[in-house]
Design a protein around this motif. Structure first.
Motif, mmCIF file in Angstrom:
data_model
loop_
_atom_site.group_PDB
_atom_site.id
_atom_site.type_symbol
_atom_site.label_atom_id
_atom_site.label_comp_id
_atom_site.label_asym_id
_atom_site.label_seq_id
_atom_site.Cartn_x
_atom_site.Cartn_y
_atom_site.Cartn_z
ATOM 1 N N GLY A 3 51.576 -16.433 -36.201
ATOM 2 C CA GLY A 3 51.890 -17.041 -34.912
ATOM 3 C C GLY A 3 51.029 -18.264 -34.659
ATOM 4 N N LYS A 4 49.734 -18.131 -34.950
ATOM 5 C CA LYS A 4 48.836 -19.271 -34.733
ATOM 6 C C LYS A 4 49.270 -20.465 -35.584
ATOM 7 N N PRO A 14 49.099 0.140 -30.111
ATOM 8 C CA PRO A 14 47.944 0.370 -29.239
ATOM 9 C C PRO A 14 48.204 1.424 -28.157
ATOM 10 N N VAL A 54 52.219 -22.155 -33.982
ATOM 11 C CA VAL A 54 51.795 -22.926 -32.811
ATOM 12 C C VAL A 54 51.111 -24.217 -33.281
ATOM 13 N N TYR A 91 60.577 -0.390 -37.564
ATOM 14 C CA TYR A 91 59.942 -1.016 -36.399
ATOM 15 C C TYR A 91 61.030 -1.625 -35.534
ATOM 16 N N ALA A 117 54.177 -22.874 -25.936
ATOM 17 C CA ALA A 117 52.773 -23.226 -26.139
ATOM 18 C C ALA A 117 52.594 -24.745 -26.085
ATOM 19 N N GLY A 169 46.686 -16.785 -26.782
ATOM 20 C CA GLY A 169 48.012 -16.275 -27.104
ATOM 21 C C GLY A 169 47.980 -15.177 -28.144
ATOM 22 N N MET A 220 47.917 -6.064 -47.704
ATOM 23 C CA MET A 220 47.819 -7.355 -48.385
ATOM 24 C C MET A 220 48.091 -8.392 -47.321
ATOM 25 N N ILE A 224 58.885 -8.141 -42.081
ATOM 26 C CA ILE A 224 59.128 -8.350 -40.654
ATOM 27 C C ILE A 224 59.823 -9.687 -40.448
ATOM 28 N N ASP A 242 47.655 -14.558 -38.604
ATOM 29 C CA ASP A 242 47.678 -16.006 -38.400
ATOM 30 C C ASP A 242 49.074 -16.620 -38.399
ATOM 31 N N ARG A 272 38.336 -1.446 -48.693
ATOM 32 C CA ARG A 272 39.095 -0.223 -48.411
ATOM 33 C C ARG A 272 39.561 0.445 -49.702
ATOM 34 N N ASP A 292 39.987 -10.841 -36.500
ATOM 35 C CA ASP A 292 41.452 -10.757 -36.524
ATOM 36 C C ASP A 292 41.974 -11.702 -37.601
ATOM 37 N N CYS A 317 53.151 -7.030 -45.531
ATOM 38 C CA CYS A 317 54.137 -7.260 -44.446
ATOM 39 C C CYS A 317 54.810 -8.606 -44.689
ATOM 40 N N LEU A 372 45.321 -8.366 -31.888
ATOM 41 C CA LEU A 372 44.825 -7.000 -31.767
ATOM 42 C C LEU A 372 44.224 -6.814 -30.382
ATOM 43 N N ASN A 408 54.024 -2.409 -30.500
ATOM 44 C CA ASN A 408 53.028 -3.158 -29.741
ATOM 45 C C ASN A 408 52.759 -2.550 -28.372
ATOM 46 N N CYS A 443 43.191 -20.162 -28.675
ATOM 47 C CA CYS A 443 42.782 -18.963 -29.416
ATOM 48 C C CYS A 443 43.959 -18.024 -29.568
HETATM 49 C C1 B12 Z 1 52.417 -9.198 -39.740
HETATM 50 C C2 B12 Z 1 51.417 -8.211 -39.186
HETATM 51 C C3 B12 Z 1 50.289 -7.935 -39.958
HETATM 52 C C4 B12 Z 1 49.958 -8.661 -41.243
HETATM 53 C C5 B12 Z 1 49.283 -9.977 -40.840
HETATM 54 C C6 B12 Z 1 49.559 -11.103 -41.756
HETATM 55 C C7 B12 Z 1 49.121 -12.415 -41.236
HETATM 56 N N1 B12 Z 1 48.777 -13.267 -42.141
HETATM 57 O O1 B12 Z 1 49.107 -12.705 -40.056
HETATM 58 C C8 B12 Z 1 48.973 -7.660 -41.933
HETATM 59 C C9 B12 Z 1 49.732 -6.691 -42.805
HETATM 60 C C10 B12 Z 1 47.880 -8.270 -42.794
HETATM 61 C C11 B12 Z 1 48.437 -6.916 -40.725
HETATM 62 C C12 B12 Z 1 47.227 -6.249 -40.712
HETATM 63 C C13 B12 Z 1 46.819 -5.452 -39.671
HETATM 64 N N2 B12 Z 1 47.515 -5.183 -38.531
HETATM 65 CO CO1 B12 Z 1 49.108 -6.112 -37.996
HETATM 66 N N3 B12 Z 1 50.775 -6.713 -37.412
HETATM 67 C C14 B12 Z 1 51.626 -7.570 -37.923
HETATM 68 C C15 B12 Z 1 52.883 -7.644 -37.025
HETATM 69 C C16 B12 Z 1 53.920 -6.701 -37.635
HETATM 70 C C17 B12 Z 1 53.502 -9.004 -36.772
HETATM 71 C C18 B12 Z 1 52.596 -10.105 -36.273
HETATM 72 C C19 B12 Z 1 53.283 -11.435 -36.449
HETATM 73 O O2 B12 Z 1 52.967 -12.184 -37.349
HETATM 74 N N4 B12 Z 1 54.292 -11.740 -35.615
HETATM 75 C C20 B12 Z 1 55.106 -12.957 -35.710
HETATM 76 C C21 B12 Z 1 54.456 -14.119 -34.969
HETATM 77 C C22 B12 Z 1 55.316 -15.353 -35.068
HETATM 78 O O3 B12 Z 1 54.327 -13.781 -33.609
HETATM 79 P P1 B12 Z 1 52.933 -13.829 -32.816
HETATM 80 O O4 B12 Z 1 51.824 -13.640 -33.734
HETATM 81 O O5 B12 Z 1 53.037 -12.951 -31.644
HETATM 82 O O6 B12 Z 1 52.830 -15.359 -32.306
HETATM 83 C C23 B12 Z 1 53.680 -15.954 -31.337
HETATM 84 C C24 B12 Z 1 53.165 -15.787 -29.898
HETATM 85 O O7 B12 Z 1 52.367 -14.657 -29.690
HETATM 86 C C25 B12 Z 1 52.484 -17.079 -29.580
HETATM 87 N N5 B12 Z 1 51.071 -17.258 -29.945
HETATM 88 C C26 B12 Z 1 50.368 -16.766 -30.971
HETATM 89 N N6 B12 Z 1 49.135 -17.252 -31.000
HETATM 90 C C27 B12 Z 1 49.015 -18.090 -29.969
HETATM 91 C C28 B12 Z 1 47.937 -18.849 -29.524
HETATM 92 C C29 B12 Z 1 48.088 -19.638 -28.380
HETATM 93 C C30 B12 Z 1 46.945 -20.443 -27.918
HETATM 94 C C31 B12 Z 1 49.320 -19.632 -27.677
HETATM 95 C C32 B12 Z 1 49.460 -20.429 -26.462
HETATM 96 C C33 B12 Z 1 50.391 -18.872 -28.139
HETATM 97 C C34 B12 Z 1 50.245 -18.107 -29.276
HETATM 98 O O8 B12 Z 1 53.258 -18.004 -30.294
HETATM 99 C C35 B12 Z 1 53.593 -17.438 -31.587
HETATM 100 C C36 B12 Z 1 54.820 -18.078 -32.135
HETATM 101 O O9 B12 Z 1 55.985 -17.806 -31.393
HETATM 102 C C37 B12 Z 1 52.316 -7.073 -35.676
HETATM 103 C C38 B12 Z 1 53.353 -6.456 -34.751
HETATM 104 C C39 B12 Z 1 53.584 -7.233 -33.491
HETATM 105 N N7 B12 Z 1 54.358 -6.661 -32.642
HETATM 106 O O10 B12 Z 1 53.062 -8.307 -33.283
HETATM 107 C C40 B12 Z 1 51.259 -6.086 -36.203
HETATM 108 C C41 B12 Z 1 50.068 -5.715 -35.314
HETATM 109 C C42 B12 Z 1 49.550 -6.916 -34.577
HETATM 110 N N8 B12 Z 1 49.089 -5.242 -36.297
HETATM 111 C C43 B12 Z 1 48.420 -4.223 -35.903
HETATM 112 C C44 B12 Z 1 47.409 -3.578 -36.664
HETATM 113 C C45 B12 Z 1 46.847 -2.302 -36.090
HETATM 114 C C46 B12 Z 1 46.957 -4.116 -37.895
HETATM 115 C C47 B12 Z 1 45.829 -3.548 -38.771
HETATM 116 C C48 B12 Z 1 44.617 -3.119 -38.013
HETATM 117 C C49 B12 Z 1 46.401 -2.417 -39.619
HETATM 118 C C50 B12 Z 1 45.344 -1.613 -40.297
HETATM 119 N N9 B12 Z 1 45.073 -0.442 -39.763
HETATM 120 O O11 B12 Z 1 44.810 -2.070 -41.253
HETATM 121 C C51 B12 Z 1 45.520 -4.743 -39.684
HETATM 122 C C52 B12 Z 1 44.467 -5.653 -39.022
HETATM 123 C C53 B12 Z 1 43.744 -6.561 -39.884
HETATM 124 C C54 B12 Z 1 42.894 -7.495 -39.065
HETATM 125 N N10 B12 Z 1 41.609 -7.469 -39.279
HETATM 126 O O12 B12 Z 1 43.360 -8.242 -38.245
HETATM 127 C C55 B12 Z 1 48.850 -3.765 -34.519
HETATM 128 C C56 B12 Z 1 47.832 -4.092 -33.450
HETATM 129 C C57 B12 Z 1 47.564 -2.936 -32.528
HETATM 130 C C58 B12 Z 1 46.431 -3.241 -31.628
HETATM 131 N N11 B12 Z 1 45.379 -2.478 -31.682
HETATM 132 O O13 B12 Z 1 46.494 -4.140 -30.869
HETATM 133 C C59 B12 Z 1 50.237 -4.467 -34.353
HETATM 134 C C60 B12 Z 1 50.588 -4.788 -32.909
HETATM 135 C C61 B12 Z 1 51.356 -3.574 -34.881
HETATM 136 C C62 B12 Z 1 51.066 -2.285 -35.412
HETATM 137 N N12 B12 Z 1 51.487 -1.294 -34.681
HETATM 138 O O14 B12 Z 1 50.521 -2.139 -36.491
HETATM 139 N N13 B12 Z 1 49.309 -7.005 -39.678
#
Ligand code: B12
Lengths: 459, 231
Positions: B114-115, A131, B118, A332, B211, B187, A229, A296, B112, A242, B109, A258, B159, A369, B155
């Motif tokens: 991370g969600k 972002p 959690v 990354y 969380a 989150g 995917m 990842i 899922d 797409r 979005d 991923c 993104l 990120n 929630c």
């Molecule tokens: C894996 C991933 C994907 C996978 C998702 C698979 C899936 N089933 O989730 C795929 C390949 C499908 C994908 C697609 C896209 N992605 Co993506 N993705 C990621 C990635 C690499 C990792 C996310 C992840 O799973 N992390 C691991 C988990 C465990 O961590 P987490 O989610 O942060 O959750 C933890 C905490 O945040 C917290 N938490 C989470 N939820 C909640 C809720 C509550 C209530 C609380 C208290 C805590 C909490 O606890 C969790 C556990 O510890 C991130 C990079 C990043 N830095 O996050 C990019 C990222 C999020 N994606 C990004 C992008 C741009 C996309 C796409 C738009 C790409 C594209 N152009 O098509 C699409 C979007 C599709 C859509 N409509 O959402 C960007 C977002 C940039 C932005 N604008 O903000 C990121 C930051 C990276 C990047 N540079 O690409 N992505």
């Protein structure tokens, strides 16, 4: 004849029903677990770059078996998209071996790389999807587009346009994605390489932006866009849209599974199996022209952890030996600009990718990120990749280098808030578009260290 | 009582193994042997879930184990829930720090992972979790929270372009006059405490362990608020 995409849509509409929970657990997790047991797959955290052709072949067989057993899942219809083994095999036979990106004098040809290939890997620079506020977008992309070593570019996403917050699936997504492409084309002209190939429309989160930019003024047919995917082995209609959108237009489709290492596939070996299966399936579901290898880490995200590096290594070797195709692997790193660790992470990852058969894409610094990525680490990524190929680094030498580098950066995974470093506007002088002195100094020092470690041809 | 220990150990092991049949059997056996339901919950089920959570954080266990443990907990909770209610009633309504949570990844979005973690950890800590999946319209999140009489809405958004929908959710709750009824936690990797505060949410957490702690804190706060307003 390869399947018509309409057949795939039909299958997604008519295949056997299964709930998503059961797909995840009963199908993906359980089947992978059984296959890992059956083939007795294991990994060694001290052997990140493997010199074990048998293991690479077994991982390939296991991944093919997983793809044949499961097929894919449509999240939109909650049905299984089933494939015949012959269809998967045909899909693999038809994987492009070369692919021209860009046009005119700036065009470059991607090709299926071999293990320890002495041909240089292509350098695809940028922090895909990270972002950016609008004012930082152009400086960031310019910082890598201006690097002579770069062959193609990619970019982050726009968080706002004209001071307005961007929301997905809102008309503003169309505007932000078009704006992204206008900036990119302008930057390519500015650096005198208007024909350079791009992976773009990163600001397209739903299909809206993607559809809005499939036009020669924005994304040209010689450019690429993502067809992600979903984890694991899933599609949805958005992403199908797409793929369909580029059917006649002819844009390059990059499949992006991923795979989560530590996720449904379990530990590294199971995740590698899922990654192999995802590439095989994505030939059909994403109509991929090339594959993006971007596993990842479940807890750390970064591609530079031991387990993720191992997966990138073994997946690339598995395909290079059994089904050569074009693989571009993402870097990354956990760390961001102006940190020494970012340079170590980049070097380690570039070594793994280059020696095991991939092209280089990155860097999505600071977990992709934050706007904390710059052209300097992209330059290093390319230089290290070129040195590895030029010098003919062996798998074992590569492993030794990576282990040494891991020691220098692995502590970042214990840091409670990561190691995000500095933003592009703190890491570069925006007037001159040069790295600030301390950032450039770090880069020089790390290069000296790398040379001393044995990368003697690093220029 | 050595015997009670054995029953609790069985329950705990079944949870660590992620075996839903075994956890149901072990829980039933323990209840039949007159083991205190609260002990089964805390020293059997939660103790097992704790081990799994720690192994996951240390990279010894992976997502499938976490999901299987979630299933095993669900199976056991179905059996133990009515007895727990009785037990809580005896104690004068002094419930543990758990409650009902509606979880979702917001509109547009699909991230899922991370969600899901959690949600699994909340389940493992005794929360009743209604996970609505991904790309969920905020109206549906609120409607479900009303329907299941949730304590908490959680929630997730990864993104920056879907994070605004979390603000919409809080704003809509306010407009509906329902803001006091639910605690809201948000989150995802880009969500900061500042963002949570700015949009008027009740908190955020960086990872699943935090969380769960946040959820427990919010539940306690909610109980105190209700206590105060009743008095
Ligand atoms: C894996 C991933 C994907 C996978 C998702 C698979 C899936 N089933 O989730 C795929 C390949 C499908 C994908 C697609 C896209 N992605 Co993506 N993705 C990621 C990635 C690499 C990792 C996310 C992840 O799973 N992390 C691991 C988990 C465990 O961590 P987490 O989610 O942060 O959750 C933890 C905490 O945040 C917290 N938490 C989470 N939820 C909640 C809720 C509550 C209530 C609380 C208290 C805590 C909490 O606890 C969790 C556990 O510890 C991130 C990079 C990043 N830095 O996050 C990019 C990222 C999020 N994606 C990004 C992008 C741009 C996309 C796409 C738009 C790409 C594209 N152009 O098509 C699409 C979007 C599709 C859509 N409509 O959402 C960007 C977002 C940039 C932005 N604008 O903000 C990121 C930051 C990276 C990047 N540079 O690409 N992505």
């Amino acid at each position: 004849m390869i399947l018509s995409y309409l057949d795939i849509i039909d299958r997604a509409n008519n295949g056997p029903y299964i709930s998503e929970d059961n797909w995840d657990l009963e199908k993906v997790a359980m089947t992978t677990m059984k296959i890992v047991e059956k083939y007795d797959l294991a990994w060694n955290p001290e052997e990140i770059v493997t010199d074990d052709p048998g293991l690479a072949d077994t991982i390939f067989d296991a991944g093919l078996e997983l793809a044949q057993t499961l097929g894919a899942y449509s999240r939109s219809t909650e049905r299984i998209i089933e494939f015949e083994p012959g269809e998967l095999e045909l899909g693999m036979r038809l994987m492009p071996q070369t692919l021209v990106m860009g046009e005119g004098k700036d065009a470059r040809t991607l090709y299926a790389r071999r293990i320890m290939d002495e041909r240089l890997p292509l350098v695809w620079a940028g922090n895909p999807g990270a972002p950016h506020p609008e004012e930082l977008f152009v400086p960031a992309v310019l910082s890598w587009a201006q690097e002579p070593i770069v062959d193609m570019i990619t970019c982050g996403t726009l968080v706002e346009v004209d001071g307005r917050e961007v929301r997905t699936e809102d008309p503003i997504e169309i505007i932000s994605t078009r704006r992204e492409l206008q900036y990119l084309r302008q930057i390519l002209r500015q650096v005198g390489r208007p024909g350079m190939g791009m992976l773009a429309a990163q600001s397209s989160v739903s299909e809206l932006g993607d559809l809005a930019t499939a036009h020669p003024d924005y994304l040209r047919p010689c450019d690429a866009h993502l067809v992600p995917m979903l984890n694991e082995l899933k599609m949805d209609n958005r992403n199908v849209a797409r793929a369909v959108n580029s059917l006649e237009y002819g844009m390059r489709n990059a499949s992006l599974p991923c795979v989560i290492v530590g996720g449904l596939g379990g530990d590294a070996p199971g995740s590698a199996v899922v990654n192999v299966a995802s590439f095989i399936i994505s030939n059909l579901t994403c109509l991929s022209d090339y594959h993006l290898c971007h596993p990842i880490h479940m807890l750390h995200v970064a591609t530079t952890t031991r387990s993720v590096l191992w997966v990138e290594n073994i997946v690339q070797q598995a395909f290079a030996r059994n089904a050569p195709c074009i693989i571009v692997s993402d870097i990354y790193p956990k760390s961001g600009a102006c940190t020494r660790e970012l340079l170590y992470e980049t070097a380690a990852n570039a070594i793994v990718i280059t020696v095991s058969g991939g092209h280089l894409e990155g860097c999505g610094s600071a977990d992709g990120n934050a706007p904390n990525g710059t052209g300097l680490e992209a330059r290093l990524m390319g230089e290290v990749g070129h040195a590895v190929a030029r010098q003919g680094v062996s798998l074992q030498e590569a492993n030794a280098l990576v282990l040494t580098l891991l020691e220098k950066y692995e502590h970042v995974f214990e840091m409670p808030n990561g190691n995000p470093g500095a933003r592009i506007d703190q890491a570069y002088e925006l007037q001159t578009m040069r790295p600030v002195p301390q950032w450039e100094q770090m880069y020089k020092e790390v290069k000296t260290e790398l040379r001393e470690m044995g990368l003697v041809t690093l220029t | 009582m050595a015997n009670e220990q054995t029953y609790l150990e069985e329950v705990k092991l079944a949870i660590i193994d992620g075996d839903d049949k075994a956890s149901a059997v072990a829980t039933r056996d323990a209840l039949q042997a007159d083991v205190d339901p609260l002990a089964i919950l805390n020293d059997g089920l939660m103790a097992g879930a704790d081990v799994v959570g720690q192994r996951f954080e240390r990279g010894i266990f992976f997502l499938p184990q976490l999901m299987l443990t979630g299933r095993a907990l669900k199976a056991a909770m179905a059996i133990i829930e009515p007895r727990l209610q009785e037990r809580y009633a005896e104690d004068g309504g002094n419930k543990a720090d758990t409650g009902v949570v509606v979880m979702a990844t917001v509109k547009t979005d699909i991230h899922d992972i991370g969600k899901n973690i959690v949600a699994s950890m909340l389940t493992a800590s005794g929360f009743q979790v209604h996970d609505l999946g991904v790309d969920v319209p905020i109206k549906r999140i609120i409607a479900t929270a009303q329907e299941v009489n949730a304590n908490l809405i959680g929630c997730s958004a990864l993104l920056t372009t879907s994070m605004p929908f979390m603000r919409d959710l809080v704003d809509l709750l306010v407009a509906m006059g329902e803001r006091q009824r639910f605690k809201v936690m948000v989150g995802g990797a880009s969500v900061t405490p500042e963002f949570a505060e700015k949009i008027g949410a009740d908190g955020t957490a960086q990872n699943a362990v935090k969380a769960v702690q946040l959820a427990q804190r919010l539940i306690r706060a909610q109980r105190e608020q209700i206590g105060v307003s009743v008095r």
